[in-house]
Write an enzyme that holds these catalytic residues in place. Structure first.
Site, PDB file in Angstrom:
ATOM      1  N   ASP A   8      50.791 -35.750 -22.546  1.00 54.45           N
ATOM      2  CA  ASP A   8      51.751 -36.051 -21.506  1.00 54.45           C
ATOM      3  C   ASP A   8      51.066 -35.647 -20.184  1.00 54.45           C
ATOM      4  O   ASP A   8      50.041 -34.968 -20.211  1.00 54.45           O
ATOM      5  CB  ASP A   8      53.033 -35.240 -21.760  1.00 54.45           C
ATOM      6  N   ASP A  10      52.868 -34.874 -16.530  1.00 56.17           N
ATOM      7  CA  ASP A  10      53.580 -33.908 -15.685  1.00 56.17           C
ATOM      8  C   ASP A  10      53.926 -32.633 -16.456  1.00 56.17           C
ATOM      9  O   ASP A  10      54.482 -32.695 -17.561  1.00 56.17           O
ATOM     10  CB  ASP A  10      54.874 -34.536 -15.144  1.00 56.17           C
TER      11      ASP A  10
HETATM   12 MG   LIG Z   1      55.887 -33.774 -18.874  1.00 55.44          MG
END
Ligand SMILES: [Mg+2]
Ligand SMILES: [Zn+2]
Length: 234
Positions: A8, A10
């Site tokens: 992922d 962020d």
């Molecule tokens: Mg994230």
């Protein structure tokens, strides 16, 4: 061993949320408006509206790019990606951010060289210098509660299928509730790394959800900790 390591972006690769960081950094009052609209609007549409407002306030592409390059990053994440690459892992990013943010930030922190593929929302600057952020998709059939614009589970399976030959081991690293769905696609030989005390790890405190993940689960707090976990594993 042929590994696929999925990150992922962020609060996983970077130490903030890029969509919020850029608004917060360039206009405090606009950020207040963003928080106010958060519950009322689809998130990608909200982010697109916010960058439209930033443009109206006079921010040009360079202002946005410069700001993105100041987002907090833990250098241990660079070491993590380097370690994975040295161990024959292919690294991809599946994220609800967008192509422009990920490209700019990955370039700033010199991790672009390690990432073979990015799956995210498309974005571009138009001739007036306004950024446009679009949804990755308009709908999907996922039953895991993924946001309408991206199902990371579907994206992960599609990516693996497109590669033809299977990977020996999958590694999935994430912090958000939308990292739950792809984690359910992994098997008992794979590894899921939820970030400690973030929404994904909180979600799987619930047995009902946790039982849907058959992969081995290891929590991490900082990129330094994740680095040592991966050193032991590889
Ligand atoms: Mg994230
Ligand atoms: Zn899903």
């Amino acid at each position: 061993m042929r590994y696929l390591a999925v990150f992922d972006f962020d609060f996983t690769v970077i130490e903030d949320d890029s969509d919020r960081y850029i608004v917060k950094s360039l206009s405090e009052s606009l950020y207040a408006k963003m928080k106010d609209h958060q519950k009322k609007m689809q998130f990608t549409e909200l982010c697109d509206m916010m960058v439209g407002e930033l443009h109206k306030l006079g921010n040009n592409p360079d202002d946005l790019k410069k700001t993105l390059r100041t987002i907090p990053f833990n250098p241990a994440m660079y070491d993590i990606m380097k370690l994975l690459q040295e161990n024959n892992a292919e690294i991809i990013v599946i994220s609800d951010a967008n192509t422009i943010y990920i490209d700019e930030i990955s370039d700033q922190y010199q991790i672009k060289q390690f990432i073979s593929h990015v799956i995210t929302n498309p974005a571009h600057f138009d001739d007036d210098g306004r950024l446009h952020i679009r949804k990755r998709c308009e709908k999907h059939d996922c039953l895991n509660g993924c946001a309408v614009n991206i199902c990371k589970g579907v994206e992960l399976l599609e990516y693996i299928n497109s590669k033809g030959s299977p990977y020996d081991r999958l590694i999935y690293v994430g912090d958000g509730t939308n990292d739950f769905c792809p984690s359910t696609k992994l098997g008992p030989n794979d590894y899921v790394f939820p970030r400690k005390d973030f929404p994904f790890s909180r979600k799987i405190k619930d047995e009902q959800y946790r039982n849907e993940i058959t992969a081995r689960i290891n929590e991490w707090e900082s990129a330094d900790e994740l680095l040592s976990l991966l050193r032991n594993l590889l």
